[in-house]
Write a protein that holds these residues in place. Structure first.
Motif, PDB file in Angstrom:
ATOM      1  N   LEU A 174       0.829  -1.197   0.000  1.00 37.28           N
ATOM      2  CA  LEU A 174       0.000   0.000   0.000  1.00 37.28           C
ATOM      3  C   LEU A 174       0.868   1.253   0.000  1.00 37.28           C
ATOM      4  CD1 LEU A 174      -2.741  -1.067   2.590  1.00 37.28           C
ATOM      5  CD2 LEU A 174      -2.868  -1.139   0.085  1.00 37.28           C
ATOM      6  N   HIS A 175       0.273   2.375  -0.400  1.00 37.07           N
ATOM      7  CA  HIS A 175       0.985   3.649  -0.467  1.00 37.07           C
ATOM      8  C   HIS A 175       0.066   4.742   0.070  1.00 37.07           C
ATOM      9  CE1 HIS A 175       2.507   1.023  -3.700  1.00 37.07           C
ATOM     10  NE2 HIS A 175       3.709   1.537  -3.398  1.00 37.07           N
ATOM     11  N   ALA A 176       0.647   5.882   0.341  1.00 39.01           N
ATOM     12  CA  ALA A 176      -0.139   7.028   0.783  1.00 39.01           C
ATOM     13  C   ALA A 176      -1.122   7.431  -0.317  1.00 39.01           C
ATOM     14  CB  ALA A 176       0.778   8.193   1.135  1.00 39.01           C
ATOM     15  N   GLY A 177      -2.370   7.632   0.067  1.00 39.77           N
ATOM     16  CA  GLY A 177      -3.419   7.992  -0.883  1.00 39.77           C
ATOM     17  C   GLY A 177      -4.293   6.837  -1.312  1.00 39.77           C
ATOM     18  N   ASP A 178      -3.919   5.595  -0.986  1.00 39.99           N
ATOM     19  CA  ASP A 178      -4.713   4.433  -1.384  1.00 39.99           C
ATOM     20  C   ASP A 178      -6.010   4.363  -0.571  1.00 39.99           C
ATOM     21  OD1 ASP A 178      -2.813   3.715  -3.180  1.00 39.99           O
ATOM     22  OD2 ASP A 178      -1.933   2.111  -1.970  1.00 39.99           O
ATOM     23  N   ARG A 179      -7.089   4.001  -1.256  1.00 41.21           N
ATOM     24  CA  ARG A 179      -8.374   3.719  -0.612  1.00 41.21           C
ATOM     25  C   ARG A 179      -8.647   2.234  -0.762  1.00 41.21           C
ATOM     26  NH1 ARG A 179     -11.392   8.414   0.359  1.00 41.21           N
ATOM     27  NH2 ARG A 179     -10.445  10.308  -0.552  1.00 41.21           N
ATOM     28  N   VAL A 180      -8.790   1.549   0.356  1.00 38.88           N
ATOM     29  CA  VAL A 180      -8.835   0.088   0.348  1.00 38.88           C
ATOM     30  C   VAL A 180     -10.144  -0.387   0.956  1.00 38.88           C
ATOM     31  CG1 VAL A 180      -7.633  -2.026   0.998  1.00 38.88           C
ATOM     32  CG2 VAL A 180      -6.345   0.094   0.685  1.00 38.88           C
ATOM     33  N   PRO A 181     -10.916  -1.207   0.231  1.00 35.33           N
ATOM     34  CA  PRO A 181     -12.091  -1.838   0.850  1.00 35.33           C
ATOM     35  C   PRO A 181     -11.659  -3.006   1.741  1.00 35.33           C
ATOM     36  CG  PRO A 181     -11.888  -2.551  -1.412  1.00 35.33           C
ATOM     37  CD  PRO A 181     -10.802  -1.526  -1.206  1.00 35.33           C
ATOM     38  N   ALA A 182     -12.396  -3.233   2.811  1.00 36.70           N
ATOM     39  CA  ALA A 182     -12.078  -4.322   3.750  1.00 36.70           C
ATOM     40  C   ALA A 182     -13.366  -4.873   4.309  1.00 36.70           C
ATOM     41  CB  ALA A 182     -11.168  -3.811   4.859  1.00 36.70           C
ATOM     42  N   GLU A 183     -13.253  -6.054   4.919  1.00 34.65           N
ATOM     43  CA  GLU A 183     -14.414  -6.666   5.564  1.00 34.65           C
ATOM     44  C   GLU A 183     -13.963  -7.463   6.766  1.00 34.65           C
ATOM     45  OE1 GLU A 183     -16.293  -9.279   2.795  1.00 34.65           O
ATOM     46  OE2 GLU A 183     -14.816 -10.879   3.060  1.00 34.65           O
ATOM     47  N   ASP A 184     -14.872  -7.636   7.727  1.00 34.00           N
ATOM     48  CA  ASP A 184     -14.564  -8.428   8.915  1.00 34.00           C
ATOM     49  C   ASP A 184     -15.035  -9.866   8.704  1.00 34.00           C
ATOM     50  OD1 ASP A 184     -17.283  -8.317   9.119  1.00 34.00           O
ATOM     51  OD2 ASP A 184     -17.330  -7.174  10.982  1.00 34.00           O
ATOM     52  N   GLU A 185     -14.972 -10.670   9.762  1.00 26.53           N
ATOM     53  CA  GLU A 185     -15.327 -12.083   9.635  1.00 26.53           C
ATOM     54  C   GLU A 185     -16.812 -12.280   9.380  1.00 26.53           C
ATOM     55  OE1 GLU A 185     -15.590 -12.717  14.494  1.00 26.53           O
ATOM     56  OE2 GLU A 185     -14.307 -13.992  13.266  1.00 26.53           O
ATOM     57  N   HIS A 186     -17.630 -11.244   9.627  1.00 25.94           N
ATOM     58  CA  HIS A 186     -19.064 -11.313   9.342  1.00 25.94           C
ATOM     59  C   HIS A 186     -19.391 -10.717   7.969  1.00 25.94           C
ATOM     60  CE1 HIS A 186     -19.655 -12.528  13.469  1.00 25.94           C
ATOM     61  NE2 HIS A 186     -19.032 -11.449  13.908  1.00 25.94           N
ATOM     62  N   HIS A 187     -18.360 -10.432   7.192  1.00 23.82           N
ATOM     63  CA  HIS A 187     -18.488  -9.890   5.827  1.00 23.82           C
ATOM     64  C   HIS A 187     -19.145  -8.501   5.810  1.00 23.82           C
ATOM     65  CE1 HIS A 187     -17.181 -13.756   4.334  1.00 23.82           C
ATOM     66  NE2 HIS A 187     -18.139 -14.355   5.060  1.00 23.82           N
ATOM     67  N   ARG A 188     -18.965  -7.749   6.880  1.00 27.74           N
ATOM     68  CA  ARG A 188     -19.403  -6.363   6.874  1.00 27.74           C
ATOM     69  C   ARG A 188     -18.302  -5.506   6.256  1.00 27.74           C
ATOM     70  NH1 ARG A 188     -21.535  -6.270  13.090  1.00 27.74           N
ATOM     71  NH2 ARG A 188     -19.439  -7.139  13.338  1.00 27.74           N
ATOM     72  N   ARG A 189     -18.689  -4.605   5.350  1.00 26.69           N
ATOM     73  CA  ARG A 189     -17.725  -3.846   4.560  1.00 26.69           C
ATOM     74  C   ARG A 189     -17.285  -2.569   5.292  1.00 26.69           C
ATOM     75  NH1 ARG A 189     -16.970  -5.259  -0.838  1.00 26.69           N
ATOM     76  NH2 ARG A 189     -17.583  -7.439  -1.079  1.00 26.69           N
ATOM     77  N   PHE A 190     -16.000  -2.204   5.047  1.00 27.81           N
ATOM     78  CA  PHE A 190     -15.420  -0.983   5.606  1.00 27.81           C
ATOM     79  C   PHE A 190     -14.583  -0.314   4.523  1.00 27.81           C
ATOM     80  CE2 PHE A 190     -15.662  -4.247   8.908  1.00 27.81           C
ATOM     81  CZ  PHE A 190     -16.556  -3.652   9.777  1.00 27.81           C
ATOM     82  N   SER A 191     -14.325   0.982   4.737  1.00 30.27           N
ATOM     83  CA  SER A 191     -13.520   1.754   3.794  1.00 30.27           C
ATOM     84  C   SER A 191     -12.338   2.354   4.551  1.00 30.27           C
ATOM     85  CB  SER A 191     -14.350   2.869   3.146  1.00 30.27           C
ATOM     86  OG  SER A 191     -13.541   3.653   2.286  1.00 30.27           O
TER      87      SER A 191
END
Length: 877
Positions: A174-191
């Motif tokens: 990763l680098h400065a400025g990157d926007r990364v989608p993520a999720e937890d073990e319950h498949h709830r999405r985060f930004s």
């Protein structure tokens, strides 16, 4: 006092030196125990933390409102947790570091195996210091006008700005400025929005220790897929976004209290443990109260066990030293009474009471004892800064009372009005009574030796009874020698009567008259036995530390790195370096599931080239290398992989199998595995080629190397991600440890004093028999015995009892060490996994030589004094 100043000064010096050493042991021992507890807590790292977990609230179904004062509320919760600490804990813990973190979130932008935790860290001095090399600090996702907005349910993932360390950014790509989608073990999405890449201003600060992955990501391979796990730093400005962007059940709020090792004291450990137990068992007064958790109680238990073992071993040395010093004081008192016998008996014959005779001698002895004890205590106070008098009381009592008691007994015996029976049978009965009294005393000594040894076996070193086992062993053995020695002398005398030479007969005659006295033999034999025990203890502990360090490292150097096929190339490069005898790459994995038909438990799995590893193991454990050769020679039956197993679970040997990367690998046990890296749990060792043939892939993560150049070669090829441990560093660390170094110093100090006690015992014994020996040798000289033969008689009379006492002491000391070493908890001091091997140091030969040289010097001095006496005076006498 003017008549015998030398003997009185000698008594005072013995009292002073003994008191100085014994008075310094307790204060120095407490300081050593404090340093040992501090070192144990420091080495425990995160296991010694006290953690308060605060409730994070719940999610409002109407939506989450952004709170710009989130950092203030979290700090108030941290201060409340600090307030709940008992005073005894607050005095030994640093101010708490508050963290709000998420579980590992899987990044969805570029394939599997990449995980990121979002962590907010707050210390009493503010956020951790960082320097940004790219980008900048995380900021709020909204302006001040919308700082208190409400995020409705079902809205798009709320962005959270974070920063990454340089290592974490590299591991995750990763680098400065990157926007990364993520999720937890319950498949709830985060930004997640990466705003900057930083380096820590102080990487050793407590803030970074609470979440090590903020600076050091974890990189590995799982199921053949590369994995990387790191943590991202949330700032004060982006903390409100974290609270609204992540559900409450995904947030963990903890206040972590690190101990201050230098503030922990040995005597306070029990109070600290009770306070932690009270916190853990308390439920709090409200739902907002935190829950507490800590492994510090177990850490302190381990430290207390080591300190208790060291104190027991020190007590063994002290008891032997104190008893030897008391015996030499009694011998000096006996010599003084022999020199005062004429005046004491004369005073008694003129009507002095026994109490009066004893009181006159008590005044003199008390002055000498008090003066010596005062000098010893003052010396200890000046050098150590403190002094303990508990161990000094027996020295003072014996030094003050031995001479009066022996003087009163001598006066009573010399002027006794008891009549000797004229009846022969009555005289026999009296002789039998005296023999029974002596036999009863000897049986009592043997019984005390047996009981103390039983106490040592049952309780280990820890109380005075068990600690005196080695001393009673020596006393009982000397009693046996004293019982057998007169018979041996009588047999020698009978044999020399028929010989043609005069010297052997005369020496045997003198020994039969005065060579089997119990007290001189007891002084020298007990002192040498305790000296031998202490030297063997110190040498065996040092050798045990060396063996334990070699076992812990696995060679002269060990490299640990993330699993990678390139580690095998590193091993080959190290093996080709100058000064390296052998090097091997291996995969060492802990907590690998293993099972059999009747048992299941995690094991340490070692996948290694068996032939190369056998050469490594042969350098420090030759007996363990033979089974390694069976791995390559074993036949493959039913596709099972040959394996070596180390562990106490016999049920694990039948139909053994390990779970490796979702595959079950069947094994057949063909021998016993070596103890890899000082493991105390089950160890399974398999050959790398056989393991690969079974379809299992195990990239190496460890390199072991042996040879004088191994440490330098491993350090040169370690690379930035490798961790190097060397045998020399581990050994120095163990020998510099407070407990082990303190015990070695005590053993050396007591050995020096015991050596002086043995020499004093020989000298005082020679002085006690000096007048009778001078008269006897004077008669022989006046009768015409040649000077050379006369000198041989003198040397033989002095040397033979000393040799008997020294050899008896050596045998008793070595025997006590052999019988008791396994009961003294030496493994906890050496850092090994068991009792170290018994080592007989070369200094024992120095002990024997020193005593014998001292005897020869005494003989030379006495011979010169005898030669100065005029022959005419001898003839007139």
């Amino acid at each position: 006092m003017r008549s015998d100043p030398g003997l009185l000064v000698l008594t005072g010096l013995v009292v002073a030196v003994t008191v100085a050493l014994t008075a310094s042991v307790e204060p120095l021992g407490e300081r050593t125990a404090d340093r040992a507890i501090a070192a144990t807590v420091r080495d425990a790292g995160t296991r010694s933390q006290v953690v308060a977990t605060a409730p994070t609230g719940y999610d409002d179904p109407r939506g989450a409102q952004r709170d710009p004062l989130s950092d203030v509320k979290l700090r108030q919760d941290a201060e409340y947790a600090q307030y709940l600490l008992p005073p005894v804990l607050e005095s030994v813990l640093r101010p708490g570091v508050a963290t709000l973190s998420t579980p590992p979130l899987q990044l969805l932008d570029d394939g599997p195996g990449r995980y990121l935790r979002l962590v907010y860290v707050d210390t009493p001095h503010g956020p951790p210091g960082v320097t940004y090399g790219a980008g900048g600090a995380p900021k709020a996702s909204v302006g001040r006008a919308r700082a208190s907005l409400t995020v409705r349910p079902g809205a798009q993932p709320w962005p959270v700005q974070v920063a990454l360390s340089q290592a974490a950014a590299t591991a995750l790509g990763l680098h400065a400025g990157d926007r990364v989608p993520a999720e937890d073990e319950h498949h709830r999405r985060f930004s997640v929005h990466v705003t900057g890449v930083y380096t820590a201003t102080d990487a050793e600060a407590d803030a970074w220790q609470t979440s090590p992955q903020l600076l050091d990501p974890a990189v590995g391979v799982a199921d053949g897929v590369p994995t990387a796990s790191a943590a991202a730093l949330v700032s004060v400005a982006s903390l409100p976004d974290l609270r609204v962007g992540v559900p409450a059940d995904d947030l963990s709020y903890r206040v972590i209290f690190d101990p201050e090792p230098s503030q922990l004291r040995w005597h306070d450990t029990e109070a600290v443990q009770r306070a932690i137990g009270a916190l853990q068992s308390s439920r709090g007064t409200s739902q907002d109260a935190p829950t507490w958790d800590s492994l510090l109680v177990r850490v302190l238990d381990d430290g207390r066990a080591q300190v208790t073992a060291a104190q027991g071993q020190a007590q063994v040395l002290l008891v032997g030293l104190l008893a030897s010093a008391l015996l030499v004081l009694v011998l000096a008192a006996q010599l003084l009474v022999d020199r005062r016998r004429g005046s004491v008996i004369q005073a008694r014959e003129r009507g002095a009471s026994l109490l009066g005779v004893g009181l006159e001698l008590l005044v003199e002895a008390l002055l000498v004892a008090v003066a010596g004890a005062a000098v010893g205590l003052a010396t200890t106070w000046l050098l150590v800064g403190d002094a303990s008098w508990a161990w000094s009381v027996p020295v003072l009592v014996v030094a003050a009372t031995a001479t009066p008691i022996l003087g009163a007994v001598a006066a009573a015996r010399a002027t006794s009005a008891r009549r000797v029976p004229a009846n022969r049978s009555a005289r026999r009965i009296a002789i039998r009574a005296r023999r029974l009294q002596r036999l009863g005393a000897e049986v009592a000594v043997l019984g005390a030796a047996v009981l103390s040894f039983v106490a040592l076996r049952q309780r280990g070193v820890g109380d005075l009874t068990a600690a005196s086992a080695a001393l009673w062993w020596a006393v009982a053995g000397t009693v046996v020698v004293v019982r057998l020695l007169p018979r041996a002398i009588r047999l020698t005398l009978r044999a020399t009567r028929r010989s043609s030479g005069d010297v052997r007969f005369l020496v045997a005659a003198r020994l039969a008259e005065a060579g089997a006295r119990a007290l001189p033999l007891l002084v020298v034999a007990v002192a040498v036995a305790q000296l031998t025990f202490g030297l063997v203890l110190a040498a065996s502990e040092r050798e045990g530390q060396a063996a334990g360090a070699m076992l812990a490292v696995g060679g002269d150097a060990r490299l640990t790195a993330p699993p990678d096929p390139a580690v095998a190339d590193t091993a080959r490069s190290v093996a080709a370096a100058p000064g390296v005898q052998a090097a091997v790459a291996a995969r060492v994995a802990d907590d690998v599931p293993a099972s059999s038909e009747r048992s299941a438990e995690p094991v340490r799995l070692v996948v290694v080239d068996a032939t190369a590893y056998a050469r490594i193991v042969a350098t420090f454990a030759p007996s363990d290398s033979t089974d390694l050769e069976r791995l390559r020679a074993a036949s493959r039956e039913d596709a099972r992989v040959p394996a070596l197993l180390l562990g106490d679970d016999a049920d694990l040997r039948d139909s053994l199998a390990v779970q490796w990367e979702k595959a079950r690998i069947p094994l057949v046990v063909v021998g016993e595995a070596p103890r890899v890296d000082a493991s105390v749990g089950p160890v399974v060792v398999v050959d790398s080629k056989a393991f690969a043939a079974a379809g299992a892939v195990a990239d190496p993560n460890t390199v072991w190397a042996v040879g004088p150049g191994a440490a330098a070669a491993v350090k040169a090829d370690a690379g930035p991600s490798g961790t190097v441990v060397t045998y020399t560093d581990v050994l120095q660390e163990r020998r510099r440890a407070p407990l082990s170094s303190g015990l070695v110093r005590l053993a050396v100090a007591s050995a020096v004093l015991l050596m002086l006690v043995a020499l004093l015992g020989v000298s005082l014994a020679a002085a006690t028999q000096g007048p009778a020996r001078g008269a006897s040798l004077g008669r022989l000289r006046s009768l015409g015995l040649a000077g050379g033969d006369l000198r041989k008689v003198l040397v033989g009379e002095l040397l033979i009892p000393a040799v008997v006492a020294v050899l008896a002491g050596l045998a008793l000391g070595i025997g006590a060490a052999s019988a008791m070493f396994g009961l003294m908890s030496l493994g906890s001091i050496t850092g090994g996994t068991g009792t170290p091997a018994l080592v007989l140091p070369w200094s024992l030969a120095v002990v024997v030589a020193t005593v014998l040289v001292g005897v020869l010097l005494l003989a030379l001095v006495e011979w010169r004094r005898l030669r100065r006496q005029a022959l005419a005076q001898l003839l007139r006498a």
